[in-house]
Write a protein that holds these residues in place. Structure first.
Motif, mmCIF file in Angstrom:
data_model
loop_
_atom_site.group_PDB
_atom_site.id
_atom_site.type_symbol
_atom_site.label_atom_id
_atom_site.label_comp_id
_atom_site.label_asym_id
_atom_site.label_seq_id
_atom_site.Cartn_x
_atom_site.Cartn_y
_atom_site.Cartn_z
ATOM 1 N N GLN A 133 0.803 -1.222 0.000
ATOM 2 C CA GLN A 133 0.000 0.000 0.000
ATOM 3 C C GLN A 133 0.842 1.281 0.000
ATOM 4 O O GLN A 133 0.307 2.382 -0.061
ATOM 5 C CB GLN A 133 -0.915 0.005 1.237
ATOM 6 C CG GLN A 133 -1.863 -1.187 1.294
ATOM 7 C CD GLN A 133 -2.645 -1.219 2.589
ATOM 8 O OE1 GLN A 133 -3.061 -0.179 3.094
ATOM 9 N NE2 GLN A 133 -2.859 -2.409 3.130
ATOM 10 N N LEU A 134 2.159 1.112 0.126
ATOM 11 C CA LEU A 134 3.031 2.296 0.153
ATOM 12 C C LEU A 134 3.211 2.873 -1.243
ATOM 13 O O LEU A 134 3.154 2.130 -2.234
ATOM 14 C CB LEU A 134 4.412 1.901 0.712
ATOM 15 C CG LEU A 134 4.455 1.507 2.178
ATOM 16 C CD1 LEU A 134 5.802 0.881 2.516
ATOM 17 C CD2 LEU A 134 4.204 2.716 3.075
ATOM 18 N N PRO A 135 3.436 4.190 -1.333
ATOM 19 C CA PRO A 135 3.713 4.763 -2.661
ATOM 20 C C PRO A 135 5.046 4.247 -3.192
ATOM 21 O O PRO A 135 5.999 4.100 -2.420
ATOM 22 C CB PRO A 135 3.786 6.274 -2.373
ATOM 23 C CG PRO A 135 4.043 6.393 -0.920
ATOM 24 C CD PRO A 135 3.439 5.194 -0.270
ATOM 25 N N LYS A 136 5.076 3.944 -4.469
ATOM 26 C CA LYS A 136 6.305 3.385 -5.058
ATOM 27 C C LYS A 136 6.971 4.417 -5.962
ATOM 28 O O LYS A 136 6.299 5.238 -6.586
ATOM 29 C CB LYS A 136 5.978 2.144 -5.878
ATOM 30 C CG LYS A 136 5.222 1.077 -5.127
ATOM 31 C CD LYS A 136 6.105 -0.053 -4.724
ATOM 32 C CE LYS A 136 5.305 -1.103 -3.952
ATOM 33 N NZ LYS A 136 6.083 -2.191 -3.469
ATOM 34 N N PHE A 137 8.268 4.335 -6.051
ATOM 35 C CA PHE A 137 9.040 5.228 -6.922
ATOM 36 C C PHE A 137 9.328 4.515 -8.242
ATOM 37 O O PHE A 137 9.737 3.349 -8.239
ATOM 38 C CB PHE A 137 10.359 5.621 -6.268
ATOM 39 C CG PHE A 137 10.224 6.682 -5.210
ATOM 40 C CD1 PHE A 137 9.552 6.424 -4.015
ATOM 41 C CD2 PHE A 137 10.758 7.942 -5.396
ATOM 42 C CE1 PHE A 137 9.419 7.401 -3.041
ATOM 43 C CE2 PHE A 137 10.629 8.924 -4.434
ATOM 44 C CZ PHE A 137 9.952 8.657 -3.246
ATOM 45 N N SER A 138 9.135 5.232 -9.323
ATOM 46 C CA SER A 138 9.511 4.663 -10.616
ATOM 47 C C SER A 138 11.019 4.727 -10.783
ATOM 48 O O SER A 138 11.719 5.390 -10.005
ATOM 49 C CB SER A 138 8.830 5.452 -11.736
ATOM 50 O OG SER A 138 9.373 6.758 -11.766
ATOM 51 N N ALA A 139 11.540 4.045 -11.794
ATOM 52 C CA ALA A 139 12.990 4.047 -12.042
ATOM 53 C C ALA A 139 13.497 5.468 -12.293
ATOM 54 O O ALA A 139 14.571 5.853 -11.820
ATOM 55 C CB ALA A 139 13.310 3.139 -13.231
ATOM 56 N N ASP A 140 12.696 6.253 -13.036
ATOM 57 C CA ASP A 140 13.098 7.639 -13.313
ATOM 58 C C ASP A 140 13.158 8.459 -12.036
ATOM 59 O O ASP A 140 14.077 9.255 -11.829
ATOM 60 C CB ASP A 140 12.108 8.300 -14.287
ATOM 61 C CG ASP A 140 12.323 7.808 -15.703
ATOM 62 O OD1 ASP A 140 13.392 7.181 -15.918
ATOM 63 O OD2 ASP A 140 11.448 8.038 -16.554
ATOM 64 N N GLU A 141 12.149 8.265 -11.197
ATOM 65 C CA GLU A 141 12.137 9.009 -9.928
ATOM 66 C C GLU A 141 13.312 8.603 -9.052
ATOM 67 O O GLU A 141 13.947 9.446 -8.421
ATOM 68 C CB GLU A 141 10.819 8.756 -9.193
ATOM 69 C CG GLU A 141 9.637 9.450 -9.846
ATOM 70 C CD GLU A 141 8.310 9.017 -9.236
ATOM 71 O OE1 GLU A 141 7.363 9.820 -9.282
ATOM 72 O OE2 GLU A 141 8.217 7.874 -8.734
#
Lengths: 272, 423
Positions: B221-229
Motif C-alpha cells: 500500500q506504500l507509494p512506489k518510486f519509478s525508475a526515473d524518480e
C-alpha cells in the motif's frame, strides 16, 4: 576577472589572486569574502580556556594524566581522598598501572589513621612512608613486589610472591610466606616470614633484620654487607655466599658450602 | 524528470504512510532546529537519495532494521516486499563468495566452442539496492569481500566484471554476541553512517499492536518510486546548497578530530601503537582540556568523512524538507552518526558520567557540538586573520604573529605552518 565556483557559491577574482590561492595549497578564491559571508560580521574571539577538567575518576584516567614513569608525589597531587576507594577497586592493565595502583595503596595508608585493607595486588605498599596496610587473602594470588622501597609503616599479608620488601629502608613487613628475592637490597626496617621463604632472601643487604620462622631456600644472605638474618628452620646451599658483613643465624640445618668465599660475616648454624 | 518538489512530496507521503500503516514507528531521536525526526528512518531515506554510500543499522534483535530496509527497497526499486527480501545476503560462517556474488556457469563447459567465461551473477550482485544483513556474522575474511565491493563499486569474479550501476548499500548488525565477529576498521570507515536502531517506546509499542495485517501486504500500500524518480533523487540532493559556514564547520570538525601536535605531520591518522589512550598526550598542554577534541579521540578522520558529512547534510536537509537558511543545525544532527563508529573515544573520558562507558554516540555528539560551536562562535577572528593573509591584505609575518596569540589547534598546527610555507 574570472568567476570561480567554490563549494556551492560563486566568487569573482583575478588571475593574480588565483595564483596566490594556488600557492597556499588551499586552492581557494575570495577566502576573506567567504569568511565575511560566513560570519556575517559577528566575529567574536575567545581564548581557549586552559582550565583542566574534573578530578580523576578511574585508574585509566589517572594513568593517562601521568608521565611514563610517574613518581609518588605526582600521583598524590592528582588523587583526592574521595576517589581512592574507587581506584583501589580497579583492575590494573599492565605493569605501569600496577605500579600506579601500588603507589595509591601507600597514599591511602599514609592518609588514613586506621589500617587500610586492600585486595592482594603487585606493588602494594610501594614507597610506603607511614600507616598500616593489610593485604587481604583470596587464597590464590601471591602478589610480588609488595612493600618495595618502603621507608616506614607496617604491611601485613598472607602469602607473598617474589621481591617482597625489596629495597626497603624502614618499616616492617609480616607475611605468611614469601617467594624468591625477599628483602633484597634492604638497608633498614624488619621483615618477618611466619612460614617458609624462597631462595635468595636478603641478597645484597646493608642493614635491617629478617626473621624466617620456617625454612628458607638457597643463598640466604648472598652478598650481604650488614644487617641480620635469622632462620629458625633449615636453609639450602651456599648460605652467606660472598657476604662481607652482618649476622646470619640458622637454627636448623644448612646445605652445602655455607659461608663460601665470605669474609666478615658471622654465620651461626645449629639447633636451638 | 520529476522536480525536487514532487520527489520531496512523495517522500513525505511515504513517511506518513509508514507511520499510518504501522510499518515503522520509531523514537524521534534527532532534532534539527525545532523539528524532531527518527534517525533510523531519516538516514535510510537519505541513503536512498544518495548513491554508493553505505548505512549501517546497529541494534538488538527485533528493532525493525532489516524489515525497514526491505520495505524501503520495495518502495524505491518498485518491487514487492518478498522480492526485495530475496535479494539480501545474510551473514553466517558458511557464506561463500559463490553464494553471495555469483559462480561460473557450468553449462558453458558442455558447449563445443569455448568462448569467454560466463558468470551467473546472483540477484544481490545485480541489484542496485544491496542489503548485507547481520554483517558481523560474516567471518573477518568474508567481510573483506564487501570492503572491495563498496570500495570499487563493481564486482569482479573469475576475471569477469559486473557493474550494477550506482547502488544504495545498507547493512545491519547486532551488538557483540557469541557468534558474531569484530568488524574490520577499514570496512567501518567505508560505512558512511551508523544508526542505532532502538526498540519502540511504550506509545510506539501500543501503536504497533494495532497492526493487524502482514507486513508484506501493508508494504504493497506504500507509494512506489519509478525508475526515473529513483534516478532523479541524487540530482535533487545535489541541488541542495551548502552555505560556506557549514562547509567551514565540516572542515574544522575534521581538523579538530585529526590534528595532533605529537603525531607525524600533525596527523593522527599516521599513528600506530601510541595514541591518546596510551600515553601520547601526557604533558601536552591541550591534554585534559575539555574544550579541545584532539586528545579525546584516538584516531583521526579521513577525507571520506568530509565527503560523507557533505552528502548526508544535503540529503537529510532534502528528506526533512529543510530548504532555507544555514545547514549548521542539520550538520549538528547528522555529524555524530557519520563519525561515532569510525573512532575510539578516550576510555577514561567515556567512562565518566554521564556516558558510563556505554554512551559512545552521545560522547561523540558532545564533541561535535563543541567543535561546531567553537567554529561558529569563537574562531571568527583567527579565520579572518588567516583569510586576510591569504588574500594579501595582511602581511604573512603580521598574520603569523597575530595567529600565534590564538591557542587553537587549527591556528597553531594548520594556519601558521601553511602561512610559513607561503613566505
Amino acid at each position: 576577472m574570472i568567476t570561480y565556483r567554490l563549494f556551492d557559491l560563486d566568487f569573482e577574482g583575478d588571475d593574480k589572486q588565483f595564483d596566490l590561492y594556488s600557492r597556499t595549497g588551499a586552492g581557494m578564491m575570495g577566502l576573506k569574502d567567504m569568511m565575511e559571508n560566513a560570519y556575517g560580521g559577528r566575529i567574536r574571539h575567545r581564548r581557549l580556556e586552559s582550565g583542566r577538567g574534573d578530578g580523576v575518576i578511574s585508574l585509566e584516567d589517572l594513568a593517562d594524566r601521568l608521565p611514563d614513569h610517574p613518581e609518588k608525589r605526582e600521583i598524590a597531587e592528582l588523587v583526592s581522598d574521595d576517589v581512592i576507594p574507587r581506584l583501589l577497586s580497579s583492575r590494573p592493565h599492565g605493569k605501569r598501572e600496577s605500579v600506579i595502583l601500588g603507589y595509591i595503596t601507600s597514599i591511602a595508608a599514609e592518609r588514613s589513621k586506621q589500617p587500610v585493607t586492600v585486595h592482594p595486588m603487585d606493588f602494594a605498599g610501594l614507597e610506603l612512608s607511614r600507616g598500616t596496610l593489610i593485604l587481604s587473602s583470596n587464597g590464590k594470588s601471591r602478589p610480588s613486589h609488595v612493600g618495595e622501597r618502603m621507608s616506614s609503616g607496617i604491611i601485613k599479608m598472607c602469602d607473598a610472591g617474589d621481591y617482597l620488601g625489596q629495597g626497603m629502608t624502614g618499616g616492617g613487613i609480616v607475611a605468611s610466606s614469601c617467594g624468591t628475592y625477599a628483602f633484597r637490597n634492604m638497608s633498614g626496617g624488619w621483615g618477618v616470614i611466619l612460614g617458609d621463604a624462597g631462595s635468595f632472601i636478603g641478597v645484597n643487604n646493608s642493614g635491617g633484620k629478617i626473621l624466617v620462622k620456617g625454612n628458607a631456600g638457597e643463598r640466604v644472605g648472598w652478598l650481604m654487607r650488614s644487617g641480620r638474618i635469622t632462620v629458625l628452620g633449615d636453609v639450602g646451599d651456599y648460605a652467606g655466599i660472598l657476604a662481607k658483613g652482618g649476622l646470619i643465624r640458622i637454627r636448623g640445618g644448612a646445605g652445602e658450602n655455607a659461608g663460601w668465599r665470605a669474609g666478615g660475616v658471622r654465620i651461626e648454624i645449629g639447633r636451638r | 524528470m520529476k522536480s525536487s518538489e514532487e520527489l520531496l512530496s512523495k517522500i513525505k507521503s511515504l513517511i506518513d504512510a509508514l507511520e499510518e500503516l504501522r510499518l515503522h514507528i520509531g523514537v524521534k531521536d534527532i532534532s534539527i532546529g525545532s523539528k524532531r525526526f527518527n534517525a533510523q528512518l531519516v538516514f535510510c531515506l537519505a541513503n536512498a537519495c544518495l548513491r554508493n554510500r553505505a548505512v549501517l543499522l546497529y541494534g538488538g534483535m527485533g528493532a525493525n532494521k532489516t524489515t525497514l530496509v526491505n520495505i524501503l527497497g520495495g518502495v524505491f526499486m518498485n518491487m514487492s516486499f518478498d522480492d526485495v527480501e530475496n535479494l539480501m545476503v545474510t551473514g553466517h560462517p558458511e557464506q561463500t563468495e559463490e553464494k553471495i556474488i555469483g559462480f561460473i556457469d557450468p553449462r558453458q563447459w558442455m558447449q563445443p566452442t569455448s568462448s569467454e567465461i560466463r558468470v551467473l551473477w546472483t540477484p544481490w550482485a545485480r541489484s542496485r539496492w544491496k542489503l548485507i544483513n547481520e554483517i558481523n556474522r560474516f567471518p573477518a575474511g568474508k567481510q573483506n569481500l564487501f570492503l572491495e565491493i563498496i570500495k570499487k563499486r563493481k564486482i569482479t569474479y573469475a576475471g569477469q566484471v559486473l557493474e550494477p550501476g550506482d547502488t544504495c548499500y545498507f547493512a545491519t548488525m547486532n551488538p557483540e554476541f557469541s557468534s558474531t565477529y569484530p568488524v574490520d576498521e577499514a570496512l567501518m570507515d567505508r560505512i558512511s553512517a551508523c544508526i542505532p536502531a532502538v526498540q519502540p517506546d511504550l506509545l510506539a509499542g501500543l501503536n504497533l499492536a494495532e497492526r493487524t495485517e502482514e507486513i508484506r501486504d501493508l508494504a504493497e500500500q506504500l507509494p512506489k518510486f519509478s525508475a526515473d524518480e529513483f534516478d532523479a533523487l541524487p540530482h535533487a540532493v545535489e541541488g541542495i546548497p551548502l552555505d560556506f559556514l557549514t562547509e567551514l564547520c565540516i572542515v574544522s570538525l575534521i581538523r579538530d578530530f585529526t590534528l595532533c601536535e605529537r603525531a607525524p605531520c600533525f596527523d593522527k591518522t599516521q599513528l600506530s601503537g601510541r595514541n591518546p589512550s596510551h600515553g601520547l598526550c601526557s604533558g601536552c598542554h591541550y591534554y585534559n582540556n575539555p574544550e579541545v577534541c584532539c586528545w579525546q579521540i584516538d584516531e583521526g578522520l579521513s577525507d571520506r568523512v568530509r565527503q560523507d558529512l557533505r552528502a548526508f547534510t544535503k540529503a537529510v536537509s532534502f528528506v526533512c524538507g529543510i530548504s532555507n537558511g544555514s545547514r549548521i543545525e542539520v550538520l549538528r544532527a547528522v555529524a555524530p552518526y557519520i563519525i561515532w563508529h569510525r573512532v575510539t573515544p578516550n576510555r577514561s573520558m567515556l567512562e565518566r558520567p554521564p556516558y558510563y562507558g556505554a554512551k559512545r554516540l552521545e560522547y561523540i555528539s558532545d564533541l561535535v557540538q563543541k567543535s561546531i560551536d567553537r567554529t561558529v562562535n569563537e574562531r571568527g577572528e583567527m579565520n579572518m586573520i588567516f583569510s586576510r593573509a591569504v588574500d594579501g591584505e595582511l602581511t604573512v609575518e603580521r598574520a603569523i604573529k597575530e595567529l600565534s596569540e590564538h591557542d587553537d589547534p587549527i591556528a597553531r598546527l594548520d594556519y601558521i605552518p601553511m602561512l610559513e610555507r607561503l613566505r
